[in-house]
Each structure stands twice: as C-alpha cells, then as structure tokens.
Design an enzyme around this catalytic site. Structure first.
Site, PDB file in Angstrom:
ATOM      1  N   ALA A  39       3.126  -2.363   3.501  1.00 53.13           N
ATOM      2  CA  ALA A  39       1.799  -2.418   3.183  1.00 53.13           C
ATOM      3  C   ALA A  39       1.661  -3.788   2.750  1.00 53.13           C
ATOM      4  O   ALA A  39       2.554  -4.524   2.338  1.00 53.13           O
ATOM      5  CB  ALA A  39       1.618  -1.417   1.839  1.00 53.13           C
ATOM      6  N   THR A  40       0.500  -4.326   2.621  1.00 53.80           N
ATOM      7  CA  THR A  40       0.437  -5.760   2.402  1.00 53.80           C
ATOM      8  C   THR A  40      -0.529  -6.126   1.024  1.00 53.80           C
ATOM      9  O   THR A  40      -0.144  -6.110   0.177  1.00 53.80           O
ATOM     10  CB  THR A  40      -0.030  -6.664   3.859  1.00 53.80           C
ATOM     11  OG1 THR A  40      -1.252  -5.895   4.444  1.00 53.80           O
ATOM     12  CG2 THR A  40       1.154  -6.639   4.683  1.00 53.80           C
ATOM     13  N   THR A  41      -1.621  -6.755   1.405  1.00 51.62           N
ATOM     14  CA  THR A  41      -2.175  -7.604   0.192  1.00 51.62           C
ATOM     15  C   THR A  41      -2.892  -6.673  -0.748  1.00 51.62           C
ATOM     16  O   THR A  41      -3.873  -5.883  -0.378  1.00 51.62           O
ATOM     17  CB  THR A  41      -3.143  -8.653   0.916  1.00 51.62           C
ATOM     18  OG1 THR A  41      -2.553  -9.384   1.861  1.00 51.62           O
ATOM     19  CG2 THR A  41      -3.577  -9.522  -0.220  1.00 51.62           C
ATOM     20  N   ALA A  86      -0.621 -10.007   8.630  1.00 49.43           N
ATOM     21  CA  ALA A  86      -0.371  -8.528   8.323  1.00 49.43           C
ATOM     22  C   ALA A  86      -1.386  -7.864   7.276  1.00 49.43           C
ATOM     23  O   ALA A  86      -1.241  -6.839   6.828  1.00 49.43           O
ATOM     24  CB  ALA A  86       1.087  -8.532   7.675  1.00 49.43           C
TER      25      ALA A  86
END
Lengths: 289, 329
Positions: free
Chosen positions: A60-62, A241
């Site tokens: 998972a990213t931001t 991403a």
C-alpha cells in the site's frame, strides 16, 4: 486450539484471570500465534535475500493527514486520506484497496507498507481500543492510543527487517485538548507527533511538497479535505505506486475526518465534486497545476 | 483415624444452592425487558463506575446480580471470549448462544467442583434483526440456562417483581413504556435490601404501593423531574439499551436528562411520544451519538416534563397502582 476453547466448553482459566485490559497482551499470553509479528520466527531467515519482498505481497502506498481549525474551538479536527492503489513489484495488485480505517470513534489510522500485515495490524489495533473501552468503561487518551500503536509496530520489527514493513499514520481528535493531532511512526515503533500535516508511503515526498504549499492555518473541514485530495493527486502525478482519482471507474481516495463528533468518512458524491473541481482547474492550467 | 462425615449428594447440592441463592437475593434486582426497538436493562445502582450492565460485543450485552467481584470476572472473560472469537473468525460469528454456553459450562463446573459456588445470576442478551430474533439467556449459579422471551427479573425479590412484570409487559412496547415499567417495578422492590435507596426518593421507597412512592416523588420538589415513579432518583439508576437500529455497536447507556425525559413522558400520549426516543435510533444511520465512553453527544428533543403531569403519568403507567399493590401485599 487457535481460539482457545477447551474441550469441556467452559471458559479457559486464562479468560478468568484478572489482569491486563489489553487485548494484545491477552493474545500474547494466551494465543501468541495469532499475533501478526510472531510469524517472523516461523519464517526464519529463509525469505530474506532470496525473494524481493516488494514483489512477494501487495504494498500500500500514500497516506496524507491534515489538521485543521483552531485548537479548543469548534470545527477543529483532522483529515486523513489515502489513495486506492496497491502494487506488487511493477504490477498494480489492487486498484480499489482501502487504506484508511477508523481506529475507534475519535481516531483514524492509515497504512503504508505490506498490505496484508498492515490490514491485520489495523484490525488488531481497532480491537485493542475497543477491548480497553469495554473492560475499563472509558476511552484511552489519544496519547495512549498512539503509544499502543507504536508498541504493536515494534512487535512487527523482525518482519520489517525481512522487508515486510508496515508504517502507519495515526490521526485523532484529542478530547482533552480539543484538537486534531497527527502521529507518524517508523518501523522500530518510534512515535513522532507531527504538526499541521504529514504524509507517509512511496508518494509521500511529493505529497509533502504539495501540503507545504497548500496548507494554511485556520483551514475549515472542506478546505482540509480539498488540500488532502490535492496532495494525493500530486503524489499520483509523480509516483507510479500511487493511484490518482479514477474518474472512469469512479474510484476516489478514501477520505475521513475525525472531530468532536467522531469519525466520518466523506461520501462518494462529495468527493466526486472535490475531484472534479481539482481536475477542472488543472485542465485549465491553473496556478496550482 | 477420623472418618469424614457422609453427606449425601442431594444434601450437598441443596446446601450449595441455598448458599448461592441467599447471596443473590441479598442484592438489588436487575430488570431486562424487550421493547419494539431492542432490549432495555435497568437496575438500581448508585455507583457510576461499578456497572452491573455492560457491553460484551456489537449486539450482545451482559447484566448480572450477586457478588461484584465474581460477575466482573465473568464479564471480563466474556469480553475476551467475544473479542478473541471475532478476531479469529468474523464479527458476525460471535453469538449470545455461544457465550451463554461457555458461561453455563463455567458456572456448572464451579458449582460442582469448587468449594463455593459463584453467587451470581447472569443475563446474556443479543439484539437481532427483528424482535423475533432477539435472544435473552438467563444463567443461574449452577449453570442452568434458560432461553427467556420478552423479559427477565433477577436478584433481590425476583419472584415478586417478576410477577409484576409478567402482568404488565406485552410485546411491542415502546422504550419509554418499558423503562417506566422497569423503574416502577424496581421502586416497588426497594426498601427491603439493606441500605435502602437513600437520596431524595428514600422517603417514598418504604411505602408498599407506587401511589405512596409517587406522592413521595412529587413532594420532593428539590429533585424536580429527576425523581422517577418508583421513588428512584435518576442518579440511582443504571439503565442501558441494545438498540436494534444502531449500525454496529448497539449498546448505549442512558443517563441524566435523556433518561429523565424518557421516564417522564406522559402516559396518555405514550404511543406517539415514546416513539420519539426510539425513532432517534433509525436516525442513527446518519452520524449519531457514538456508543463509546458513556453517551457523549446524545441529543434528544426534550420532552419537557411538567411536575404536575408527572403525578398523572404514574397512574396511567402500565403496571402501576393496584397491580403492584396486590403483588406486594
């Protein structure tokens, strides 16, 4: 045994033992195999160095968090927003994943890192807060919640070293101070209070840049939501991403506010308007594009 | 060489049962009543912190009478059981039936094997999707489980009070109605337990019928609307509900003005007016009072009870007056 009911059907002694109000402590004592971090021992060093963890499991990213309002006055709180993309190496593993969750009635937690472990950790954290509340009959203080999350991240350190790190962002409304507060963490469980705004994850560098320019003191709730979505938009612009708002599939970031009235997830319709305003302005080559 | 005295198993069990029963009867009663929008719990409890009614899980609550340290231990065990089960499987897999079974086994084992039975009586209640799916389990000191329908009275003078409730309770009552019934019944049972109710309602509690108690309440002008029909002060009541319409955690404590308003509603316009408070529940799908830490932010249109109306409402209230008089005689 797993969930720890004996063959007799009666409640095991561990259940009746007086002790901690912490569910995690209870689990560590009674069923340690259910704790997310404990599996590292079973994993051993086998995974390390052989497989690239980034391509092993979705990431998972931001996540961004923004505080708003004037502490002690009504209309104060914090906004947390997360994009919807999970990646596995260069692949998009999931384009509608949710990474922002209510931790309890007055706080939100967002996750970056290995999605599987992070989601489980959030589930355990939610339960930890609810368990304390039910046993003690009162809420943990916001600092208490933040420390608890730090301890749980620390428990995941062995796996973090093997590349399966989880880095959450925690935001809550402090009922004692009457203010929205933000806490960030590192993989060792270190807890740092952030002021005004913060971002974690692969796109956080870009999101932070945007937040610095867009955030201003005395924002209201809708202004803070706009700032958070715009920062995610900028992160998605430059980080592969991080997913931007998907207007075709109508997939928008998960945005939630925590205030004195509790946790509230911003509705799809409201978000759609915010996103459309931002897109329209950028299409015209506005100042902020 | 000393020979142990022979005690027949019948005698042994009887002694233990008598011992437990005596301990339970010493405390104050807890009343559990189903209403149209869920399940209500009420008891006389002056403590704000030592609860007899608590949340176990999303749709499950727990009520107990007897020794505090013993049922508190069982309550914590129940919370651990439910949370562990919900964490291992899913939240929807935690049921009152499973918990009641675990409690029954525990109580039963202690009754047989330990030197002293647990002096407790429990209710485990789960609110379902409709009132037909509500579940109320009553567990006694020896591990007996009873699947109750509609209402339970336990502790104190449970049998007498149970008869009052039986006469007055009917399916589909509104929240205000069942709470007035519960408080009226609890008030009629006051006076015998040591210590009495104390406080403003103390004068009324000694009298047998609610008529006397009601007048006692009316005369206590200082206590204003906060004195309820049974002569119990709102501050002396512990009241909670499992509200069917709440999205996840159905448990909610009712205290202070919210409770006073519910209890003071006029008996005549029960149906429309008492729907008011329970219809705040459907509204709770929109942002509503969080079910955490007491009831912060619980707002309701005040029913504006008038001191004069109060006396009337006592008379109109179901289960008041003669019914109770006959029961206590």
């Amino acid at each position: 045994m797993g969930i720890g009911e004996g063959t007799s059907g009666r409640l095991p002694d561990a259940f009746l033992r007086p002790g901690s109000s912490s569910f995690v402590d209870f689990l560590a004592d009674h069923a340690p195999d259910l704790l997310p971090g404990r599996r590292a021992a079973a994993l051993g060093g086998a995974a390390a160095g052989v497989v690239n963890p980034a391509s092993l499991a979705p990431h998972a990213t931001t996540i961004v968090a923004v505080s708003y309002g004037t502490p002690g006055e009504p209309g104060t709180g914090a906004v947390m927003a997360g994009d919807r993309r999970a990646t596995m190496g260069s692949m998009i593993a999931n384009r509608a994943i949710e990474k922002v969750f209510p931790a309890d009635e007055f706080s939100a937690v967002g996750i970056a890192g290995t999605a599987g472990i992070a989601v489980e950790l959030v589930r355990l954290f939610q339960l930890e807060l609810e368990h304390f509340e039910k046993i003690e009959g009162s809420l943990l203080s916001l600092d208490g919640k933040a420390n608890r999350l730090g301890t749980m991240i620390r428990g995941n350190l062995p796996m973090a070293i093997q590349g399966l790190a989880v880095v959450p962002l925690f935001a809550g409304y402090d009922l004692d101070r009457g203010a929205g507060r933000i806490f960030s963490y590192d993989v060792t469980g270190g807890r740092y209070e952030e002021h005004e705004h913060y971002s974690v994850g692969s796109g956080s560098v870009f999101a932070r840049g945007a937040l610095k320019k867009l955030w201003q003191p005395g924002l209201d709730a809708s202004g803070a939501v706009r700032v958070a979505v715009e920062a995610l938009y900028d992160a998605a612009d430059d980080d592969s991403a991080t997913g931007g708002p998907d207007t075709v599939r109508r997939i928008y970031p998960v945005v939630a506010t925590v205030t004195a009235d509790g946790y509230r997830r911003i509705g799809e319709d409201e978000l759609e308007q915010v996103v459309e305003q931002i897109v329209a302005r950028r299409r015209q080559g506005g100042a902020l594009a | 060489m000393t020979m142990p005295f022979y005690v027949s198993p019948e005698q042994l069990m009887k002694d233990r049962a008598d011992f437990a029963r005596k301990g339970i009867a010493r405390g104050r009663s807890v009343v559990v009543l189903a209403y149209d929008g869920g399940i209500a719990f009420a008891t006389a409890n002056p403590s704000r912190a030592l609860h007899k009614i608590s949340e176990i899980y999303d749709r499950i609550a727990f009520a107990a009478v007897g020794k505090y340290n013993e049922f508190e231990n069982l309550r914590v065990a129940g919370v651990r059981y439910a949370d562990l089960r919900g964490y291992s499987y899913d939240r929807s897999d935690v049921t009152a039936r499973g918990l009641a079974n675990a409690y029954a086994q525990t109580l039963g084992t202690v009754f047989i094997t330990e030197s002293k039975p647990l002096e407790v009586e429990l209710v485990v209640a789960e609110v379902g999707a409709s009132s037909a799916q509500d579940q109320i389990y009553r567990l006694t000191y020896d591990g007996t489980v009873a699947d109750e329908h509609g209402y339970v009275v336990m502790g104190g003078k449970a049998e007498t009070l149970g008869r009052h409730v039986e006469e007055a309770w009917r399916p589909g009552m509104a929240l205000g109605e069942v709470l007035r019934l519960a408080v009226g019944v609890l008030g009629s049972g006051e006076g015998s337990p040591a210590g009495g109710a104390g406080g403003a309602g103390g004068a009324g509690t000694g009298s047998a019928g609610t008529a006397g108690a009601g007048s006692g309440a009316g005369s206590g002008a200082a206590a204003k609307a906060l004195v309820t029909g049974g002569g119990l002060d709102v501050a002396q009541l512990e009241v909670a509900v499992l509200e069917r319409a709440r999205p996840r955690r159905a448990f909610r404590r009712l205290t202070g003005q919210v409770l006073a308003d519910l209890l003071a509603e006029d008996g005549a316009d029960d149906a429309p007016d008492a729907d008011g408070p329970s219809s705040t529940a459907p509204g709770s799908t929109t942002p509503d009072a969080p079910p955490v830490g007491g009831t912060p932010g619980v707002k309701q249109a005040p029913a504006a009870p008038e001191a004069g109306d109060k006396g009337d409402s006592e008379g109109d209230k179901p289960g008041s007056g003669d019914e109770k008089e006959s029961g206590t005689d």
